[in-house]
Design an enzyme around this catalytic site. Structure first.
Site, mmCIF file in Angstrom:
data_model
loop_
_atom_site.group_PDB
_atom_site.id
_atom_site.type_symbol
_atom_site.label_atom_id
_atom_site.label_comp_id
_atom_site.label_asym_id
_atom_site.label_seq_id
_atom_site.Cartn_x
_atom_site.Cartn_y
_atom_site.Cartn_z
ATOM 1 N N TYR A 194 -21.677 7.242 -18.587
ATOM 2 C CA TYR A 194 -20.819 7.619 -19.686
ATOM 3 C C TYR A 194 -20.165 9.003 -19.784
ATOM 4 O O TYR A 194 -19.243 9.335 -20.169
ATOM 5 C CB TYR A 194 -21.481 7.446 -20.848
ATOM 6 C CG TYR A 194 -21.224 7.791 -22.347
ATOM 7 C CD1 TYR A 194 -20.275 6.974 -23.087
ATOM 8 C CD2 TYR A 194 -21.696 9.130 -22.892
ATOM 9 C CE1 TYR A 194 -19.923 7.394 -24.322
ATOM 10 C CE2 TYR A 194 -21.064 9.281 -24.260
ATOM 11 C CZ TYR A 194 -20.327 8.706 -24.809
ATOM 12 O OH TYR A 194 -19.616 9.088 -25.975
ATOM 13 N N LYS B 146 -16.580 10.359 -19.910
ATOM 14 C CA LYS B 146 -16.088 11.216 -20.955
ATOM 15 C C LYS B 146 -15.371 12.627 -20.399
ATOM 16 O O LYS B 146 -14.450 12.996 -20.899
ATOM 17 C CB LYS B 146 -16.912 11.654 -22.012
ATOM 18 C CG LYS B 146 -17.482 10.320 -22.817
ATOM 19 C CD LYS B 146 -16.265 9.744 -23.636
ATOM 20 C CE LYS B 146 -16.740 8.764 -24.532
ATOM 21 N NZ LYS B 146 -15.741 7.878 -25.360
#
Length: 258
Positions: A148, A152
């Site tokens: 994740y 990002k």
């Protein structure tokens, strides 16, 4: 007169709903995109069932689904704002991240934003519109959830790429990087550990965590005319977490856990 339209992905969740509600103050209509038909319908109800909010079922990781949806929304109004909010995190540690999790997290948190922007590229050129990507403090420093976080970080760079390449078309691209936000997911953690919010707050300079409305206010600002000269930035909405990153890193370096 053509209606102004904002598009928000991952709109059935707490942050997505808050963004949609706030953008309704500056747009005639807001399209709430989500893969979960029941959840997006419930979100519309939570927003008061107002006809300014359009429920749209769409898989933002599927290029064909996005293209079909963009064609429909092109007839609903002039797309002035696109908010890439869809995202999720899976494995907490790198050790627990397998190839499938890695690919899924990059697909939803990074590739989907690229595909969605491309689906709306022509419409944003026509309106000289605004792109706001919902990144995370995880993309700015190491706070766990590696796949994740890597996605990002890529999303923040993608935002800058759009800002530089598409500025000549009048398109502005910015990112918002929330820290901990009190959402239903965090409420579930609180049910298991009632002290979780108090434990987390000590890392935040303001001694509180952000709300979904805090994030929505930042999106509203960056999408609006008051930010007309702002593009290519990543705005942390983190109550001072990243500002105190050096202190946090020092604390962890002295910890027996590391």
């Amino acid at each position: 007169m053509t209606r102004s339209l904002a598009v928000v992905t991952g709109a059935a969740g707490d942050i997505g709903q808050a963004i949609a509600r706030r953008l309704a103050d500056s747009h005639d209509c807001v399209a709430l995109l989500d893969i979960d038909a029941a959840a997006v319908s419930a979100a519309i109800d939570d927003l008061g069932g107002d006809d300014r909010f359009l429920p749209v079922v769409c898989d933002v990781t599927d290029e064909q689904s996005l293209a079909a949806m963009a064609r429909v929304l092109a007839d609903a109004g002039q797309v002035k704002t696109l908010v890439n909010n869809a995202g999720a995190a899976r494995a907490v540690s790198l050790h627990d991240t397998d190839a499938s999790i890695w690919r899924q997290d990059l697909a939803l948190n990074l590739e989907a934003a690229f595909l969605t922007f491309r689906a709306f590229e022509a419409l944003l050129k026509e309106s000289r519109g605004s792109l706001v990507n919902i990144a995370s403090v995880n993309g700015m420093a190491v706070f766990g959830h590696p796949a994740y976080s890597a996605a990002k970080a890529g999303l923040i760079h993608f935002t800058k790429l759009v800002a530089v390449e598409y500025g000549k078309f009048g398109i502005r691209a910015n990112a918002v990087a929330p820290g901990t936000v009190r959402t239903q997911a965090w409420e579930a953690r609180a049910a298991a550990n009632p002290q979780v919010f108090e434990e987390v707050k000590r890392w935040y300079a303001l001694r509180r965590i952000a709300t979904a409305d805090d994030v929505a206010n930042a999106v509203h600002f960056l999408a609006g005319d008051q930010a007309a000269a702002i593009t290519g930035v990543c705005l942390p909405v983190d109550c001072g977490l990243t500002a105190g990153q050096a202190e946090l890193a020092h604390t962890f370096s002295q910890s027996d856990h590391y």
